[in-house]
Write a protein that holds these residues in place. Structure first.
Motif, PDB file in Angstrom:
ATOM      1  N   UNK A 153       0.832  -1.202   0.000  1.00  7.23           N
ATOM      2  CA  UNK A 153       0.000   0.000   0.000  1.00  7.23           C
ATOM      3  C   UNK A 153       0.868   1.253   0.000  1.00  7.23           C
ATOM      4  N   UNK A 154       1.935   1.231   0.783  1.00  3.74           N
ATOM      5  CA  UNK A 154       2.846   2.372   0.863  1.00  3.74           C
ATOM      6  C   UNK A 154       3.527   2.630  -0.477  1.00  3.74           C
ATOM      7  N   UNK A 155       3.942   1.574  -1.161  1.00  2.31           N
ATOM      8  CA  UNK A 155       4.561   1.731  -2.478  1.00  2.31           C
ATOM      9  C   UNK A 155       3.581   2.341  -3.478  1.00  2.31           C
ATOM     10  N   UNK A 156       2.350   1.860  -3.454  1.00  2.00           N
ATOM     11  CA  UNK A 156       1.335   2.391  -4.362  1.00  2.00           C
ATOM     12  C   UNK A 156       1.014   3.850  -4.039  1.00  2.00           C
ATOM     13  N   UNK A 157       0.925   4.168  -2.755  1.00  2.00           N
ATOM     14  CA  UNK A 157       0.649   5.546  -2.338  1.00  2.00           C
ATOM     15  C   UNK A 157       1.802   6.459  -2.744  1.00  2.00           C
ATOM     16  N   UNK A 158       3.028   5.974  -2.612  1.00  2.00           N
ATOM     17  CA  UNK A 158       4.191   6.768  -3.021  1.00  2.00           C
ATOM     18  C   UNK A 158       4.173   7.070  -4.506  1.00  2.00           C
ATOM     19  N   UNK A 159       3.843   6.080  -5.300  1.00  2.00           N
ATOM     20  CA  UNK A 159       3.777   6.288  -6.749  1.00  2.00           C
ATOM     21  C   UNK A 159       2.678   7.283  -7.106  1.00  2.00           C
ATOM     22  N   UNK A 160       1.507   7.120  -6.495  1.00  2.00           N
ATOM     23  CA  UNK A 160       0.404   8.053  -6.771  1.00  2.00           C
ATOM     24  C   UNK A 160       0.770   9.477  -6.365  1.00  2.00           C
ATOM     25  N   UNK A 161       1.415   9.618  -5.207  1.00  2.00           N
ATOM     26  CA  UNK A 161       1.795  10.948  -4.725  1.00  2.00           C
ATOM     27  C   UNK A 161       2.859  11.581  -5.611  1.00  2.00           C
ATOM     28  N   UNK A 162       3.838  10.786  -6.048  1.00  2.00           N
ATOM     29  CA  UNK A 162       4.887  11.314  -6.926  1.00  2.00           C
ATOM     30  C   UNK A 162       4.298  11.766  -8.261  1.00  2.00           C
ATOM     31  N   UNK A 163       3.384  10.980  -8.804  1.00  2.00           N
ATOM     32  CA  UNK A 163       2.751  11.356 -10.074  1.00  2.00           C
ATOM     33  C   UNK A 163       1.886  12.604  -9.905  1.00  2.00           C
ATOM     34  N   UNK A 164       1.175  12.700  -8.774  1.00  2.00           N
ATOM     35  CA  UNK A 164       0.368  13.892  -8.509  1.00  2.00           C
ATOM     36  C   UNK A 164       1.261  15.119  -8.379  1.00  2.00           C
TER      37      UNK A 164
END
Length: 133
Positions: A25-36
């Motif tokens: 979940x943390x990896x996915x959240x990090x990717x979403x946040x970086x893209x945002x």
């Protein structure tokens, strides 16, 4: 004599599964946040030549994500000086000689950080509810 025993096998199995899910979940959240953050930076960065915007990218690193901007494309020599500078830095921070800062990185990072924290909190709560007795 009274004995009590506690079997921790199930607890350890649940804890290991919980840790795997939190990491995913943390990896996915990090990717979403970086893209945002990358998209926000591209929206608010100056568009004078388009070179600065073309350098903004989200990059996967060993322990997460980073958002980069500037570099070789935005580095140049000006005014016959012997050194080159990255105008992405000038854009973000300004200069002592009067060029005002027009930040695009800090505002995007601040906004992304708030949403990332909220994403992580919500994800941990969701996973914790799943493993609660």
């Amino acid at each position: 004599m009274i004995r009590a025993s506690v079997n921790t096998t199930q607890f350890r199995a649940n804890f290991a599964a919980y840790a795997r899910e939190v990491k995913e979940m943390s990896d996915q959240a990090g990717e979403r946040s970086a893209c945002a953050m990358m998209n926000q930076m591209k929206r608010i960065a100056p568009r004078k030549t388009g070179k600065l915007i073309s350098t903004i990218e989200a990059v996967k690193v060993q322990d997460g994500w980073e958002v980069h901007s500037g570099g070789a494309v935005t580095t140049k020599r000006v005014g016959g000086r012997s050194f080159a500078f990255d105008y992405a830095l000038i854009q973000e921070f300004g200069t002592k000689s009067g060029r005002r800062a027009d930040p695009y990185h800090r505002p995007a990072r601040s906004k992304a950080r708030k949403s990332h924290r909220a994403r992580i909190r919500a994800g941990i709560k969701r996973i914790a509810r799943k493993y609660s007795p």
